[in-house]
Design an enzyme around this catalytic site. Sequence first.
Site, mmCIF file in Angstrom:
data_model
loop_
_atom_site.group_PDB
_atom_site.id
_atom_site.type_symbol
_atom_site.label_atom_id
_atom_site.label_comp_id
_atom_site.label_asym_id
_atom_site.label_seq_id
_atom_site.Cartn_x
_atom_site.Cartn_y
_atom_site.Cartn_z
ATOM 1 N N SER A 255 0.833 -1.197 0.000
ATOM 2 C CA SER A 255 0.000 0.000 0.000
ATOM 3 C C SER A 255 0.873 1.255 0.000
ATOM 4 O O SER A 255 1.712 1.422 -0.887
ATOM 5 C CB SER A 255 -0.959 -0.048 1.187
ATOM 6 O OG SER A 255 -2.000 0.894 1.038
ATOM 7 N N ASP A 347 -8.726 -5.992 -5.198
ATOM 8 C CA ASP A 347 -8.332 -4.942 -4.262
ATOM 9 C C ASP A 347 -9.406 -3.856 -4.276
ATOM 10 O O ASP A 347 -9.671 -3.245 -5.308
ATOM 11 C CB ASP A 347 -6.982 -4.374 -4.722
ATOM 12 C CG ASP A 347 -6.389 -3.365 -3.756
ATOM 13 O OD1 ASP A 347 -7.130 -2.847 -2.902
ATOM 14 O OD2 ASP A 347 -5.181 -3.094 -3.872
ATOM 15 N N HIS A 382 -6.914 -6.296 -0.726
ATOM 16 C CA HIS A 382 -5.815 -5.336 -0.564
ATOM 17 C C HIS A 382 -4.799 -5.745 0.489
ATOM 18 O O HIS A 382 -3.592 -5.604 0.277
ATOM 19 C CB HIS A 382 -6.401 -3.963 -0.200
ATOM 20 C CG HIS A 382 -5.374 -2.900 -0.031
ATOM 21 N ND1 HIS A 382 -4.673 -2.367 -1.095
ATOM 22 C CD2 HIS A 382 -4.899 -2.250 1.079
ATOM 23 C CE1 HIS A 382 -3.836 -1.441 -0.670
ATOM 24 N NE2 HIS A 382 -3.947 -1.366 0.658
#
Length: 453
Positions: A255, A347, A382
């Site tokens: 991320s 995601d 994610h």
Amino acid sequence: MNTTSKEDVLLSVIPLSCLQDEPIHIKVSGLKPNQDVTLKASMIEDRGVPYMSYAHYRADENGAVDVDKMESLGGQYEGIFPMGLIGSLVPAPPHYRYVRFIKRVVEKPLAVTISVHNGHLSAEKLCSSEVTEPHSCVAHERHYMASGVQRIPVQYGEVRGTLFLPPDLYLISFAGDGPFPAVIDMFGTLGGLIEYRSAQLASRGIASFALAIFNYDDLPKVIKEFNIAYFEEAVQFLLQHEKVLDFGIGVIGNSKAGDLAVSLATFIPSVAACVAVNNFIAPASYGMRVKDRFYPPFHYDVSLGRFTDDGYECVQSCIPEKKFLQKLMLPLEESSTAFLFIVSAVDRDVNSEVQAQSARQRLSSHNYKQDYKVESYPGAGHLFDPPYSPHCFASFEHGIMSSVCWGGTAKFQTMAQVKAWKEIQRFFLFHLKEKWQFSSDTKSPTMPWKSQL
């Protein structure tokens, strides 16, 4: 209803103790033919919150259940999912279910109790005081640190973190007593110091420096921008360590930490391998200062977020258009790093597939000479950790004061993480060790950063 006595039932969990990234095999024998049972896993996480998972099975004609081969008929998952009881662990009722599991104390293993109960029971029934004693239960331990892994707190100049070194005799990788290939491991907006992935990398023969970037020790409590000088100091610390191979170091981040990893690969010559997971290729939320130049970030407009029927926000709808992001994209083509982009196909936070393909197109258009590839995993969300971490579909984010949907299912997430974990290890071992040691250029590899040390 078919029943059997507790004394007849044997629950087998093999192995009883293992590393967190290893699978287990669960079998039950001594049941009545076609008897309905519930298998349950439970543990207390580091903050004292009870976690549990459960699945419904039906014994075969011999009164046996083999989780590796038989389908779950209900519970938290259905179908064949051998590691479902581990991958599906969530806070037990009545605790708020959608929180992210993070192992905070890596020296302490997960102590998981696996039990078998008569009938197909609900989560509420399993947690009630009225539930009957299980037919059988087994204590199982999952370790984040292999025997002999060293955990070393680091204060080096301005840099803060923890270095994890593999055991001195790491026979699996034929590394002997080192030096080892080494990586910098980062988590972005979580803040503090997150060590579990570094502990697991060291358990597999790769020295890993869990790097804190804010809200830890004497580091700033909040961050306004990043400065590449901090990360250069962390790289210098690693390359000068006697237990670290000096062919270059790797970086890994998810991320926000993924775009930080790309920044390190772009601006620090001694970064030889970069694994970026579900990330933007432009700075997200916080910019990067490189000497006298500032690479500005883009910002989410959380007011544009779409909420699911369950009340979780999908922040993908807050992301600026692709053309705008491309203007802010990091100049990764100026790097000499090998890139591995890990992408989750569902995601719900970052449009990571689009980002990774944009990076690949940019590298291709500049005739990039180093290795770069995109690995996409269907059904994964994610939050992407090493194998068998409890799956988190959604969790509350203090940064935006809202519950965020991450996506994915426990089954597909687990399958993806098992495959990706092996690929990540192969990628780092090759680019940080093998290609230098076994190539014809070993005696004089191109390592321009050595003159800087």
